[in-house]
Structure formats: structure tokens, C-alpha cells
Design a protein around this motif. Structure first.
Motif, PDB file in Angstrom:
ATOM      1  N   TRP A   1       0.829  -1.208   0.000  1.00 12.72           N
ATOM      2  CA  TRP A   1       0.000   0.000   0.000  1.00 12.72           C
ATOM      3  C   TRP A   1       0.860   1.254   0.000  1.00 12.72           C
ATOM      4  O   TRP A   1       0.567   2.223  -0.700  1.00 12.72           O
ATOM      5  CB  TRP A   1      -0.923   0.021   1.208  1.00 12.72           C
ATOM      6  CG  TRP A   1      -1.985  -1.020   1.204  1.00 12.72           C
ATOM      7  CD1 TRP A   1      -2.428  -1.749   0.148  1.00 12.72           C
ATOM      8  CD2 TRP A   1      -2.739  -1.453   2.322  1.00 12.72           C
ATOM      9  NE1 TRP A   1      -3.408  -2.616   0.546  1.00 12.72           N
ATOM     10  CE2 TRP A   1      -3.628  -2.449   1.876  1.00 12.72           C
ATOM     11  CE3 TRP A   1      -2.765  -1.117   3.665  1.00 12.72           C
ATOM     12  CZ2 TRP A   1      -4.519  -3.090   2.709  1.00 12.72           C
ATOM     13  CZ3 TRP A   1      -3.659  -1.750   4.509  1.00 12.72           C
ATOM     14  CH2 TRP A   1      -4.526  -2.735   4.030  1.00 12.72           C
ATOM     15  N   GLU A   2       1.936   1.229   0.767  1.00  8.05           N
ATOM     16  CA  GLU A   2       2.804   2.402   0.831  1.00  8.05           C
ATOM     17  C   GLU A   2       3.509   2.640  -0.501  1.00  8.05           C
ATOM     18  O   GLU A   2       3.624   3.775  -0.949  1.00  8.05           O
ATOM     19  CB  GLU A   2       3.807   2.237   1.967  1.00  8.05           C
ATOM     20  CG  GLU A   2       3.174   2.342   3.326  1.00  8.05           C
ATOM     21  CD  GLU A   2       4.126   2.006   4.455  1.00  8.05           C
ATOM     22  OE1 GLU A   2       5.264   1.561   4.178  1.00  8.05           O
ATOM     23  OE2 GLU A   2       3.724   2.186   5.621  1.00  8.05           O
TER      24      GLU A   2
ATOM     25  N   TYR B   1       2.572  11.825   1.363  1.00  4.28           N
ATOM     26  CA  TYR B   1       2.070  12.814   0.424  1.00  4.28           C
ATOM     27  C   TYR B   1       1.782  14.112   1.159  1.00  4.28           C
ATOM     28  O   TYR B   1       1.081  14.126   2.167  1.00  4.28           O
ATOM     29  CB  TYR B   1       0.822  12.255  -0.231  1.00  4.28           C
ATOM     30  CG  TYR B   1       0.265  13.085  -1.345  1.00  4.28           C
ATOM     31  CD1 TYR B   1       1.066  13.485  -2.396  1.00  4.28           C
ATOM     32  CD2 TYR B   1      -1.063  13.432  -1.359  1.00  4.28           C
ATOM     33  CE1 TYR B   1       0.554  14.228  -3.434  1.00  4.28           C
ATOM     34  CE2 TYR B   1      -1.592  14.168  -2.393  1.00  4.28           C
ATOM     35  CZ  TYR B   1      -0.776  14.566  -3.429  1.00  4.28           C
ATOM     36  OH  TYR B   1      -1.282  15.284  -4.445  1.00  4.28           O
ATOM     37  N   SER B   2       2.309  15.215   0.657  1.00  5.59           N
ATOM     38  CA  SER B   2       2.155  16.482   1.369  1.00  5.59           C
ATOM     39  C   SER B   2       1.031  17.351   0.800  1.00  5.59           C
ATOM     40  O   SER B   2       0.714  18.374   1.370  1.00  5.59           O
ATOM     41  CB  SER B   2       3.468  17.260   1.322  1.00  5.59           C
ATOM     42  OG  SER B   2       3.808  17.544  -0.018  1.00  5.59           O
TER      43      SER B   2
ATOM     44  N   VAL C   1      -7.381   7.440  -3.516  1.00  4.35           N
ATOM     45  CA  VAL C   1      -8.248   6.629  -2.662  1.00  4.35           C
ATOM     46  C   VAL C   1      -8.374   5.261  -3.309  1.00  4.35           C
ATOM     47  O   VAL C   1      -8.912   5.133  -4.402  1.00  4.35           O
ATOM     48  CB  VAL C   1      -9.647   7.261  -2.489  1.00  4.35           C
ATOM     49  CG1 VAL C   1     -10.539   6.360  -1.678  1.00  4.35           C
ATOM     50  CG2 VAL C   1      -9.541   8.626  -1.845  1.00  4.35           C
ATOM     51  N   ASP C   2      -7.858   4.256  -2.638  1.00  2.34           N
ATOM     52  CA  ASP C   2      -7.948   2.886  -3.130  1.00  2.34           C
ATOM     53  C   ASP C   2      -9.261   2.290  -2.602  1.00  2.34           C
ATOM     54  O   ASP C   2      -9.442   2.187  -1.401  1.00  2.34           O
ATOM     55  CB  ASP C   2      -6.749   2.084  -2.633  1.00  2.34           C
ATOM     56  CG  ASP C   2      -6.739   0.669  -3.161  1.00  2.34           C
ATOM     57  OD1 ASP C   2      -7.542   0.367  -4.065  1.00  2.34           O
ATOM     58  OD2 ASP C   2      -5.918  -0.131  -2.680  1.00  2.34           O
ATOM     59  N   PRO C   3     -10.211   1.919  -3.465  1.00  3.20           N
ATOM     60  CA  PRO C   3     -11.487   1.393  -2.990  1.00  3.20           C
ATOM     61  C   PRO C   3     -11.338   0.111  -2.166  1.00  3.20           C
ATOM     62  O   PRO C   3     -12.103  -0.122  -1.234  1.00  3.20           O
ATOM     63  CB  PRO C   3     -12.279   1.123  -4.263  1.00  3.20           C
ATOM     64  CG  PRO C   3     -11.501   1.649  -5.384  1.00  3.20           C
ATOM     65  CD  PRO C   3     -10.141   2.002  -4.905  1.00  3.20           C
ATOM     66  N   ASN C   4     -10.347  -0.710  -2.492  1.00  3.96           N
ATOM     67  CA  ASN C   4     -10.143  -1.933  -1.721  1.00  3.96           C
ATOM     68  C   ASN C   4      -9.695  -1.625  -0.306  1.00  3.96           C
ATOM     69  O   ASN C   4     -10.121  -2.275   0.643  1.00  3.96           O
ATOM     70  CB  ASN C   4      -9.123  -2.832  -2.416  1.00  3.96           C
ATOM     71  CG  ASN C   4      -9.613  -3.308  -3.752  1.00  3.96           C
ATOM     72  OD1 ASN C   4     -10.809  -3.483  -3.951  1.00  3.96           O
ATOM     73  ND2 ASN C   4      -8.702  -3.497  -4.674  1.00  3.96           N
ATOM     74  N   GLN C   5      -8.844  -0.633  -0.155  1.00  4.26           N
ATOM     75  CA  GLN C   5      -8.384  -0.265   1.177  1.00  4.26           C
ATOM     76  C   GLN C   5      -9.518   0.377   1.970  1.00  4.26           C
ATOM     77  O   GLN C   5      -9.636   0.168   3.177  1.00  4.26           O
ATOM     78  CB  GLN C   5      -7.198   0.681   1.069  1.00  4.26           C
ATOM     79  CG  GLN C   5      -6.501   0.914   2.384  1.00  4.26           C
ATOM     80  CD  GLN C   5      -5.239   1.726   2.212  1.00  4.26           C
ATOM     81  OE1 GLN C   5      -4.858   2.099   1.112  1.00  4.26           O
ATOM     82  NE2 GLN C   5      -4.590   2.018   3.310  1.00  4.26           N
TER      83      GLN C   5
END
Length: 111
Positions: free
Chosen positions: A32-33, A53-54, A60-64
């Protein structure tokens, strides 16, 4: 007997799902990272730093998201089943009645 069976089902199934979510998160976190940082670098080069990320959170990952919703729902179900077990028992209710009647004039006093 039925009550303890219902509690064990309402507690053990969500707890098992929650443990599996923690294990899945543990083994997928590095992926994920890497995905997040690669998305960040592809969208806005030079805006990512070592801490992530600044800028605005466009990734946005829908699975996450689904994974996190399931994880928090299982935490809620586990907590609610434990709370109902404690709060809806006759012994707890009778103790609350005794405590609330303690200050009233109609309460029984030991002589």
C-alpha cells in the motif's frame, strides 16, 4: 445457555475477522505504501517526501476503503456484543436500581 451461545457467536466471529484484518494489513502495508508513493510521484513530481504525500489526498484505493470499513465494523460489533452482555444482565440492572434508590427516602436502611 442460549445467552452464552449467542454471546460467543457475536464475539468470536467478529474477533476472528478482526484478527484476520490485522494480519492482512500487516502483510499488505508495504504494498500500500509503495502504491501510494508511486501514485503521488506520478501525479505531482516533487511533492512527496519521506513521510508521505504532502498535498491534497487525491489517491483513494477502494479496496483499502472497504477493508477499513470492515475492520471498524467488526470492532464495533465486538464492542457492542460485550456491552450488551454486561448492560443487559439482570444482575447489572438490579445493582443499578440499588444504586439509584440509595439516595431516595423510600430505600431500606439497615438498623
Amino acid at each position: 445457555m442460549i445467552r452464552i451461545g449467542m454471546f460467543s457467536v457475536l464475539y468470536s466471529i467478529p474477533a476472528t475477522i478482526l484478527i484476520s484484518c490485522f494480519l492482512y494489513e500487516r502483510f499488505q502495508r508495504s504494498k500500500w505504501e509503495v502504491d501510494f508513493v508511486s501514485y503521488c510521484l506520478s501525479q505531482r513530481p516533487g511533492t512527496c517526501n519521506a513521510e508521505g504525500y504532502s498535498g491534497d489526498y487525491g489517491f483513494v484505493d477502494p479496496n483499502q476503503l472497504t477493508f477499513n470499513l470492515i475492520k471498524y465494523l467488526m470492532m464495533l460489533v465486538t464492542g457492542l456484543s460485550t456491552g450488551f452482555w454486561v448492560l443487559l444482565s439482570f444482575k447489572t440492572a438490579s445493582n443499578w436500581v440499588k444504586l439509584l434508590r440509595c439516595g431516595s427516602k423510600t430505600s431500606e436502611t439497615a438498623v
